[in-house]
Structures are given as C-alpha cells and as structure tokens.
Design an enzyme around this catalytic site. Structure first.
Site, PDB file in Angstrom:
ATOM      1  N   GLN A  48      20.940  39.174  40.326  1.00 35.68           N
ATOM      2  CA  GLN A  48      21.335  40.568  40.197  1.00 35.68           C
ATOM      3  C   GLN A  48      22.755  40.826  40.682  1.00 35.68           C
ATOM      4  O   GLN A  48      23.518  41.536  40.021  1.00 35.68           O
ATOM      5  CB  GLN A  48      20.363  41.463  40.956  1.00 35.68           C
ATOM      6  CG  GLN A  48      20.631  42.943  40.749  1.00 35.68           C
ATOM      7  CD  GLN A  48      19.590  43.822  41.434  1.00 35.68           C
ATOM      8  OE1 GLN A  48      18.740  43.337  42.158  1.00 35.68           O
ATOM      9  NE2 GLN A  48      19.687  45.107  41.186  1.00 35.68           N
ATOM     10  N   GLN A  92      34.784  34.522  43.555  1.00 38.64           N
ATOM     11  CA  GLN A  92      33.602  34.672  44.406  1.00 38.64           C
ATOM     12  C   GLN A  92      32.346  34.136  43.713  1.00 38.64           C
ATOM     13  O   GLN A  92      31.528  33.462  44.326  1.00 38.64           O
ATOM     14  CB  GLN A  92      33.406  36.136  44.770  1.00 38.64           C
ATOM     15  CG  GLN A  92      32.255  36.357  45.725  1.00 38.64           C
ATOM     16  CD  GLN A  92      32.146  37.801  46.174  1.00 38.64           C
ATOM     17  OE1 GLN A  92      33.059  38.587  46.000  1.00 38.64           O
ATOM     18  NE2 GLN A  92      31.006  38.139  46.759  1.00 38.64           N
ATOM     19  N   ILE A  93      32.212  34.417  42.429  1.00 42.10           N
ATOM     20  CA  ILE A  93      31.056  33.935  41.668  1.00 42.10           C
ATOM     21  C   ILE A  93      31.021  32.408  41.649  1.00 42.10           C
ATOM     22  O   ILE A  93      29.962  31.798  41.753  1.00 42.10           O
ATOM     23  CB  ILE A  93      31.061  34.508  40.236  1.00 42.10           C
ATOM     24  CG1 ILE A  93      30.738  36.008  40.276  1.00 42.10           C
ATOM     25  CG2 ILE A  93      30.076  33.771  39.339  1.00 42.10           C
ATOM     26  CD1 ILE A  93      31.001  36.736  38.965  1.00 42.10           C
ATOM     27  N   GLU A 134      57.060  44.419  35.406  1.00 39.64           N
ATOM     28  CA  GLU A 134      57.407  45.692  34.770  1.00 39.64           C
ATOM     29  C   GLU A 134      56.957  46.899  35.574  1.00 39.64           C
ATOM     30  O   GLU A 134      56.397  47.856  35.058  1.00 39.64           O
ATOM     31  CB  GLU A 134      56.850  45.761  33.342  1.00 39.64           C
ATOM     32  CG  GLU A 134      57.530  44.807  32.394  1.00 39.64           C
ATOM     33  CD  GLU A 134      57.149  45.051  30.954  1.00 39.64           C
ATOM     34  OE1 GLU A 134      56.634  46.135  30.649  1.00 39.64           O
ATOM     35  OE2 GLU A 134      57.386  44.153  30.138  1.00 39.64           O
ATOM     36  N   THR A 136      55.681  47.701  39.758  1.00 37.72           N
ATOM     37  CA  THR A 136      54.504  47.435  40.563  1.00 37.72           C
ATOM     38  C   THR A 136      53.476  48.545  40.392  1.00 37.72           C
ATOM     39  O   THR A 136      53.794  49.640  39.926  1.00 37.72           O
ATOM     40  CB  THR A 136      54.877  47.328  42.050  1.00 37.72           C
ATOM     41  OG1 THR A 136      55.319  48.606  42.505  1.00 37.72           O
ATOM     42  CG2 THR A 136      55.941  46.280  42.291  1.00 37.72           C
ATOM     43  N   GLN A 181      52.263  50.242  42.698  1.00 38.25           N
ATOM     44  CA  GLN A 181      52.673  51.360  43.544  1.00 38.25           C
ATOM     45  C   GLN A 181      53.663  52.264  42.809  1.00 38.25           C
ATOM     46  O   GLN A 181      53.586  53.488  42.906  1.00 38.25           O
ATOM     47  CB  GLN A 181      53.294  50.860  44.859  1.00 38.25           C
ATOM     48  CG  GLN A 181      52.306  50.237  45.807  1.00 38.25           C
ATOM     49  CD  GLN A 181      52.052  48.761  45.517  1.00 38.25           C
ATOM     50  OE1 GLN A 181      52.662  48.167  44.620  1.00 38.25           O
ATOM     51  NE2 GLN A 181      51.144  48.161  46.258  1.00 38.25           N
TER      52      GLN A 181
END
Length: 112
Positions: free
Chosen positions: A5, A62-63, A89, A91, A93
């Site tokens: 799951q 992680q998987i 191109e 950031t 931010q």
C-alpha cells in the site's frame, strides 16, 4: 512491490502530480498560442513540474531502498538529474516570486 500500500500510494501521488503539471503546461502553452500573457501560468507550470520531478525522483530512490543510491540503477541518475529542473531557466524560488508578483498585479488592477 506495487502491491504494498505505501508503495502504490507513492506511485499514485507521482501520477497525480504528473497530471497536474501536464495540465498546467498545457494551459500555459494554450495561452501562449493565443497571444495571452502567460507569465503567471508558465511560472506555476515550471515550478510545479520541477518540484514534482524532484519529489518523484526522491520517492523512486526510497522505493528502491539501498539500491536507489547505487549508480548501477537508473533511478540514481534520475535523482541527480531532477535537481537541474529546479535550477535551469530560473530557480523555483524565482518562479514563486514571479507568481506572487503577477497575482498582486492582477489583484491591483481589479481594485483589490
């Protein structure tokens, strides 16, 4: 592995974000095709897609567990390469600054 799951939920979240980023890109392209100013929408699309690419790459590592960091697995390269999308191109931010400035400008024009 997808029968677990937690893994299937991670993949579902990847697909949700992918579709949202795709739709944001299509809207920005649609506006550009019609000569509509699309700075706001294009910045949302780029920021969303870049952030989601990094989240997907991190989840993929992680998987894969310990193998996710092994250079013999392609997910390791994807993890490294995904970061460039937040930098190239403009950031993420900077995209966020463009988003808020565009929104404030449109609210100002509406008298809000």
């Amino acid at each position: 592995i997808i029968a677990h799951q937690s893994v299937s939920n991670m993949i579902a979240d990847m697909l949700i974000g992918l579709e949202a980023a795709r739709l944001a890109c299509l809207k920005a392209a649609w506006q550009a095709d019609r000569g509509i100013r699309n700075s706001f929408t294009a910045s949302i699309a780029k920021c969303l897609a870049a952030d989601h690419a990094n989240r997907c790459a991190s989840d993929a590592v992680q998987i894969h567990g310990g193998n996710g960091y092994n250079s013999e697995y392609p997910v390791e390269k994807l993890f490294r390469d995904a970061k460039i999308f937040q930098i190239y191109e403009g950031t993420s931010q900077i995209q966020r600054l463009i988003i808020i400035r565009e929104k404030l400008e449109s609210l100002s024009k509406e008298g809000l």
